[in-house]
Design a protein around this motif. Structure first.
Motif, short mmCIF file in Angstrom:
data_model
loop_
_atom_site.label_atom_id
_atom_site.label_comp_id
_atom_site.label_asym_id
_atom_site.label_seq_id
_atom_site.Cartn_x
_atom_site.Cartn_y
_atom_site.Cartn_z
N ILE A 102 45.75 62.50 38.74
CA ILE A 102 45.82 61.06 38.95
C ILE A 102 44.49 60.43 38.62
CG2 ILE A 102 46.15 59.22 40.65
CD1 ILE A 102 48.04 61.03 42.16
N ILE A 103 44.54 59.37 37.80
CA ILE A 103 43.35 58.54 37.58
C ILE A 103 43.42 57.38 38.56
CG2 ILE A 103 42.14 57.03 35.97
CD1 ILE A 103 43.19 58.74 33.69
N LYS A 104 42.41 57.27 39.41
CA LYS A 104 42.30 56.14 40.34
C LYS A 104 41.19 55.21 39.84
CE LYS A 104 44.14 58.29 44.50
NZ LYS A 104 43.95 58.56 45.95
N GLY A 105 41.54 53.96 39.61
CA GLY A 105 40.56 53.08 38.99
C GLY A 105 40.50 51.70 39.60
N ASN A 106 39.56 50.93 39.11
CA ASN A 106 39.38 49.55 39.54
C ASN A 106 38.84 48.75 38.37
OD1 ASN A 106 37.32 47.32 40.73
ND2 ASN A 106 39.05 47.60 42.12
N LEU A 107 39.40 47.55 38.17
CA LEU A 107 38.94 46.64 37.13
C LEU A 107 38.45 45.35 37.76
CD1 LEU A 107 41.60 46.97 34.28
CD2 LEU A 107 39.36 48.08 34.46
N ALA A 108 37.28 44.90 37.35
CA ALA A 108 36.71 43.64 37.79
C ALA A 108 36.03 42.99 36.61
CB ALA A 108 35.73 43.85 38.95
N ALA A 109 35.51 41.78 36.83
CA ALA A 109 34.83 41.08 35.74
C ALA A 109 33.74 40.20 36.32
CB ALA A 109 35.82 40.25 34.94
N TYR A 110 32.66 40.08 35.60
CA TYR A 110 31.59 39.16 35.97
C TYR A 110 31.93 37.75 35.48
CZ TYR A 110 28.35 42.91 37.31
OH TYR A 110 27.74 43.97 37.94
N LEU A 111 31.62 36.77 36.34
CA LEU A 111 31.63 35.37 35.94
C LEU A 111 30.20 34.90 35.72
CD1 LEU A 111 34.25 34.25 38.57
CD2 LEU A 111 34.64 34.36 36.12
N CYS A 112 29.31 35.46 36.53
CA CYS A 112 27.86 35.27 36.43
C CYS A 112 27.24 36.61 36.82
CB CYS A 112 27.37 34.18 37.39
SG CYS A 112 28.27 32.61 37.25
N ARG A 113 25.94 36.70 36.75
CA ARG A 113 25.30 37.96 37.08
C ARG A 113 25.54 38.37 38.53
NH1 ARG A 113 19.35 38.14 34.09
NH2 ARG A 113 20.16 38.08 31.94
N ASP A 114 25.61 37.38 39.41
CA ASP A 114 25.81 37.69 40.83
C ASP A 114 27.16 37.21 41.33
OD1 ASP A 114 25.30 35.02 40.63
OD2 ASP A 114 23.88 34.92 42.30
N CYS A 115 28.12 37.04 40.44
CA CYS A 115 29.44 36.53 40.82
C CYS A 115 30.50 37.26 40.02
CB CYS A 115 29.51 35.03 40.56
SG CYS A 115 31.09 34.27 40.99
N SER A 116 31.45 37.85 40.69
CA SER A 116 32.49 38.62 40.01
C SER A 116 33.84 38.35 40.66
CB SER A 116 32.18 40.12 40.05
OG SER A 116 32.15 40.57 41.40
N GLU A 117 34.89 38.84 40.03
CA GLU A 117 36.23 38.75 40.58
C GLU A 117 37.04 39.95 40.09
OE1 GLU A 117 37.77 35.05 39.18
OE2 GLU A 117 38.06 35.74 37.12
N TYR A 118 38.07 40.29 40.86
CA TYR A 118 38.92 41.41 40.49
C TYR A 118 39.92 40.99 39.43
CZ TYR A 118 37.14 43.62 44.75
OH TYR A 118 36.33 44.15 45.71
#
Length: 620
Positions: free
Chosen positions: A4-20
């Motif tokens: 099983i591959i268990k993963g997580n994807l997120a993204a930066y909006l700014c250097r100190d701000c991200s969202e899933y």
């Protein structure tokens, strides 16, 4: 053994701000046979991330070996067939929708993106006896902002709000993003800061392309070069329903891109002047009765049939300034004989300070430096007491406070009028023998007092400048009734007493007790109930009886029909089922007859409570 591959994807909006990346599809492919696996596996993800075109997606369909969808926190799990467990794997994701809280997800054409070629490092879990490989990835902001903005028209503002003096985060404050336009400023969106002062605001191009012709024509209303497509952003704050000017149009950030990262701080809270002009519009905060359309011109009462009494909230809007000068306002009244009488332009009288009950007209807002309670609001009153903030009078004019952090009431109370000071309070002595209950109480000693009718209006001006006076709302004449009844009979002859200061005079008694030897006279075969209720604005009068009944037997009273003002009175008897029963058929026991009545009187916030009386007797 399962892999099983268990993963997580997120993204930066700014250097100190991200969202899933929530609810996106993760796809795993076998690599092409002719690819240099060592090279692509060693490449940095920033160099491998790319959009996968439709023809390429079709060409690699036969290499797809697993697919899953991320949850709200970007997590996913993929089961990999054991025969592929030693292979390098291509990781892609696709999305046809993008989250934009608090609105529903933005839908668009489904697009697929390649992340990297991944070599799983399998580790066995002792608890589940499965082999797990972990994979996580955060998309750089330069990619994610373009994907959201160009393909799904989702624009994002990510920031933090702090106290300028202490540097502490300001939590629980709503940050409002505004677009400065040539014609009219648009609200792009809003979000409330978290415990660390962070906030995210999502919006679309439609939010900053509104014009006075929208929705027919939507364009960004810049009229000067460079005619860029992004909004010109500045920020306001809101707390507990009050809006504050953190920045102005002169502080705007011109033509911002798909993602805007900001650090904001507030050193003082300066309330935004209301867009509603100063005006008097309603009676009562709760019932919010319009001063014109909410009043019946024929009766002066509300559309529900209520006259006014006691202390009435006059509701409207005030501002600190008019014509860029400090504002002051007053209320005036005019009495007419009938509500339909025309008003006399010269017949107005000022509401003087002692006619005004203590009135909250706004707040002083200050930052506290306390993360858990960032803003303090301090009430401002008319006729405040002690250490309370209280306004200054200029004669009968009410001067609006000019403190920079004062927020004046908008569509809220701006003066609490004591109608008792306006009309005076009439007391009627209802002293009378109990034998008179059930008869008219009107006499020269107890005269009929009718409703009185008053129009109310608001005037405003620049402080001390009579040339700028204007009327800012005039009501229809309203019915007012301030009468108190004294020495009102209660509990008949049974446990006789009297009460004072009654807005409604209400009494009940029994003829058989009145004519008997005393209040404890017993009932045998006859029962005549006598009652009286007095108020110019009676709403209802009803009788009820409490006591045991035989099987199949019931008894009560016919409805009481109201007489014309100012009272309803009379005598009535029990109505039985079966109709052949009489008082003689009541079980030997104790019974209580109760009377209740209402008067249609209101302050605009609450109505007069029901009044009650009762008398008890024994049936033998």
């Amino acid at each position: 053994m399962r892999h099983i591959i268990k993963g997580n994807l997120a993204a930066y909006l700014c250097r100190d701000c991200s969202e899933y990346l929530s609810q996106v599809k993760v796809r795993v492919y076998l690599p092409q046979s002719d690819i240099n696996l060592a090279a692509v596996s060693a490449a940095e993800i920033k160099d491998t991330f790319k959009e996968v075109k439709e023809e390429e997606i079709k060409s690699k369909e036969n290499r797809l070996i697993a697919e899953a969808e991320t949850d709200m926190n970007g997590n996913f799990s993929l089961i990999i067939d054991e025969k592929y467990s030693r292979s390098s794997l291509e990781i892609d994701f696709s999305c046809g929708t993008i989250s934009r809280p608090p609105l529903t997800p933005k839908k668009g054409k489904e697009r697929q993106f390649h992340i990297t070629t991944f070599v799983p490092q399998w580790k066995i879990t002792k608890e589940e006896q499965i082999l797990v490989a972990n994979f996580s990835y955060i998309i750089p902001e330069k990619w994610w902002c373009i994907i959201k903005g160009r393909y799904f028209d989702i624009w994002t503002i990510c920031g933090r709000l702090t106290d300028c003096q202490t540097g502490k985060p300001l939590a629980g404050i709503t940050v409002i993003a505004m677009d400065a336009d040539f014609i009219t400023d648009d609200e792009l969106g809003r979000n409330t800061t978290d415990s660390n002062g962070h906030f995210k605001i999502y919006y679309t191009s439609a939010d900053f392309k509104k014009t006075f012709l929208s929705p027919i024509i939507n364009i960004e209303t810049d009229v000067l070069p460079p005619f860029a497509s992004g909004p010109d952003v500045y920020f306001q704050l809101e707390y507990s329903g009050q809006r504050f000017a953190l920045e102005t149009k002169s502080n705007r950030r011109d033509n911002v891109g798909y993602c805007l990262c900001v650090k904001l701080c507030s050193k003082e809270l300066i309330p935004v002047e209301p867009s509603i002009p100063p005006s008097f519009t309603h009676f009562g905060l709760t019932q919010h009765i319009p001063i014109q359309t909410g009043i019946n011109l024929a009766t002066g009462k509300t559309l529900g049939g209520y006259a006014f009494f006691s202390s009435v909230n006059l509701v409207g809007t005030i501002s600190k300034k008019i014509n860029a000068q400090p504002m002051e306002y007053l209320f005036e009244y005019q009495e007419v004989t009938n509500p339909t009488d025309p008003l006399n332009p010269a017949g107005w009288n000022a509401v003087v300070p002692n006619m005004i009950d203590k009135t909250l007209i706004g707040y002083l807002w200050t930052l506290t430096g306390d993360v858990s309670n960032p803003v303090n609001y301090d009430p401002y009153y008319i006729n405040g007491t002690g250490t309370e903030n209280t306004i200054n009078f200029n004669g009968n004019w009410i001067q609006v406070p000019q403190d920079s952090n004062f927020a004046a009431h908008v569509d809220a109370e701006i003066l609490k009028l004591s109608t008792e000071k306006l009309t005076g309070v009439t007391s009627i002595d209802m002293s009378m023998p109990t034998s008179e209950i059930g008869n008219s109480s009107v006499s020269p000693a107890r005269p009929h007092i009718s409703n009185r009718y008053f129009a109310i209006r608001m005037k405003q001006r620049e402080v001390g400048n009579s040339a700028t006076e204007v009327v800012a709302g005039t009501s229809k004449p309203i019915a007012i009734y301030n009468v108190l009844y004294q020495n009102v009979n209660k509990h008949g002859s049974w446990a006789h007493t009297t009460v004072n200061n009654q807005y409604l005079a209400l009494s009940v008694d029994l003829e058989e007790i009145i004519s008997g030897s005393g209040g404890c006279s017993k009932i045998t075969t006859d029962l005549h109930v006598k009652y009286g209720a007095r108020n110019e604005n009676l709403g209802s009068v009803s009788l009820s009886i409490t006591g045991p009944h035989k099987p199949g037997q019931s008894f009560g009273f016919n409805p009481i029909v109201l007489m014309s003002s100012p009272e309803t009175y009379g005598s009535t008897q029990l109505v039985f089922t079966p109709p052949t029963d009489t008082v003689a058929d009541l079980l030997p026991c104790a019974y209580t007859i109760s009377i209740s009545a209402t008067a249609l009187l209101t302050t605009g916030d609450s109505n007069l409570d029901s009044y009650y009386d009762f008398v008890s007797f024994c049936k033998i």
